[in-house]
Design an enzyme around this catalytic site. Structure first.
Site, short mmCIF file in Angstrom:
data_model
loop_
_atom_site.label_atom_id
_atom_site.label_comp_id
_atom_site.label_asym_id
_atom_site.label_seq_id
_atom_site.Cartn_x
_atom_site.Cartn_y
_atom_site.Cartn_z
CG ASP A 294 21.52 -20.16 55.18
OD1 ASP A 294 20.79 -21.15 55.12
OD2 ASP A 294 21.91 -19.54 54.17
CG ASN B 275 23.91 -20.22 50.30
OD1 ASN B 275 23.31 -20.08 49.24
ND2 ASN B 275 23.37 -19.97 51.48
CG HIS C 287 16.14 -15.15 50.59
ND1 HIS C 287 15.22 -14.79 49.63
CD2 HIS C 287 17.36 -14.82 50.08
CE1 HIS C 287 15.86 -14.27 48.58
NE2 HIS C 287 17.15 -14.28 48.83
CG ASP C 288 17.85 -18.80 54.44
OD1 ASP C 288 17.00 -19.06 53.56
OD2 ASP C 288 19.06 -19.03 54.31
CB THR D 107 17.37 -21.84 55.78
OG1 THR D 107 18.59 -22.22 56.44
CG2 THR D 107 16.29 -21.57 56.81
CG PHE E 231 20.44 -21.62 45.31
CD1 PHE E 231 21.31 -21.97 44.29
CD2 PHE E 231 20.74 -22.02 46.61
CE1 PHE E 231 22.46 -22.72 44.56
CE2 PHE E 231 21.88 -22.76 46.89
CZ PHE E 231 22.75 -23.11 45.86
CG ASN E 232 17.47 -22.91 49.47
OD1 ASN E 232 18.67 -22.80 49.29
ND2 ASN E 232 16.81 -22.24 50.41
CG ASP F 257 22.55 -23.19 52.27
OD1 ASP F 257 21.76 -22.52 52.98
OD2 ASP F 257 22.57 -23.09 51.02
C1 BDR Z 1 18.08 -19.07 49.20
O1 BDR Z 1 19.28 -19.42 48.52
C2 BDR Z 1 20.39 -18.98 49.25
O2 BDR Z 1 21.19 -18.16 48.49
C3 BDR Z 1 19.89 -18.27 50.47
O3 BDR Z 1 20.64 -18.64 51.61
C4 BDR Z 1 18.45 -18.71 50.60
O4 BDR Z 1 18.31 -19.85 51.43
C5 BDR Z 1 17.38 -17.97 48.44
O5 BDR Z 1 17.09 -18.37 47.15
CA CA Z 2 20.13 -20.67 52.76
#
Ligand code: BDR
Ligand code: CA
Length: 312
Positions: free
Chosen positions: A20, A44, A241-242, A129, A168-169, A15
């Site tokens: 990402d 996102n 992160h991703d 991701t 979040f994800n 996303d």
């Molecule tokens: C995740 O949430 C999104 O903001 C980032 O792309 C990552 O995948 C981190 O919590």
């Molecule tokens: Ca992401």
């Protein structure tokens, strides 16, 4: 005589999203993996924007040959929530990119994944991701046939970023996440406990920028992404992160994992989407995931800089 192992076929379900986009670039630059295609999901930003962003990043590195298929535009059950507060109105605010020069495939991401995975001679690794909506729909349809494993960025043992309790994800589509963690498929969870150790520094931004135009683009992404993290955590950088999930596939050993039981909280609003990881084996629940607990951050960033520097 040592021989190079064959490239691992992967599908990146994403996303974009700053991190990402960096994960996508790391994938494209890495011969250890063969990117079969990119699928996009709400997260996102809206699906329309995350899909356009994936296409724009591929255009930047002249990879119009990589298939992009758009998937779910909303979670399985919950209302759509986007992360403009982190990634901006475009989902990729900061550096300027022209509009995408092509459209996504005229095929839903889940149909695309089903077809592509079935056609692969070698079982495919999925690297999600973003919210897990596409992956859950795929697993409900195919049972995960010819999927080697899932290496996902999401969740946390002891952190939260969307709420005090949840990442979040997973928060965005907790029902989809529960489908994934319940499926009889090897799953690795790269959560915030790990990715919050992958925070850039100003020196790293300079190193990235010095590698060339793509590195300069990545440094600009980091600069925007760092604004939210500076305000929230007081960091002088951003967690990528991703890209850690992709790095785990490319270079096993950078992330330390332990196999544990993971359940997703679906009932309460306060703890919606919390990944309840039975780290100390309190429940007797069988392990259903390899959970990331540590990261070789120096090794991760060396890999990232070296690979981004390979891109034209
Ligand atoms: C995740 O949430 C999104 O903001 C980032 O792309 C990552 O995948 C981190 O919590
Ligand atoms: Ca992401």
């Amino acid at each position: 005589m040592s021989t190079t192992p064959p490239a691992i076929p992967i599908i990146l379900d994403c996303d974009p999203g700053h991190d990402d986009a960096i994960a996508l670039l790391l994938t494209l630059a890495s011969p250890e993996v063969e990117l079969l295609g990119v699928t996009t999901v709400h997260g996102n930003q809206t699906l329309e924007k995350t899909t356009a962003n994936a296409l724009r990043v591929l255009d930047l590195v002249e990879r119009g040959d990589v298939s992009v298929a758009a998937g779910a535009d909303r979670p399985l059950v919950r209302d759509l929530t986007v992360a403009s507060h982190v990634h901006g109105e475009s989902g990729l605010d900061g550096p300027t990119l022209p509009p995408a020069g092509r459209a996504a495939l005229d095929e839903h991401a889940v149909d695309y994944m089903e077809r592509t995975i079935a056609a692969s001679a070698v079982p495919v690794t999925l690297v999600p991701t973003g919210p897990l909506t596409n992956i859950a729909l795929l697993l409900e349809r195919t049972g995960g046939a010819n999927v080697e494993r899932i290496v996902l960025m999401g969740g946390a043992i002891a952190e939260g970023n969307m709420t005090p309790a949840a990442e979040f994800n997973i928060w965005a589509d907790p029902e989809a996440a529960q489908v994934v963690f319940s499926a009889p498929i090897a799953t690795t969870m790269i959560g915030l406990d790990v990715t919050h150790r992958a925070v850039t520094t100003p020196a790293l931004q300079e190193r990235l920028a010095a590698t060339g135009p793509v590195g300069a683009f990545v440094a600009d992404l980091v600069a925007f992404f760092a604004v939210y993290h500076r305000e929230t955590y007081g960091w002088d950088g951003a967690p990528i992160h991703d890209a850690v999930a992709v790095a785990h596939v490319i270079r096993p050993g950078l992330v330390t994992t332990v196999d544990r039981n993971v359940e997703v909280e679906l009932g309460s609003e306060l703890c919606r989407g919390r990944t309840v990881v039975d780290l100390w084996r309190r429940t007797g629940g069988l392990p259903n995931a390899d959970v990331g607990v540590d990261l070789d951050d120096v090794g991760f960033f060396e890999l990232l800089v070296e690979r981004i520097g390979r891109l034209p």
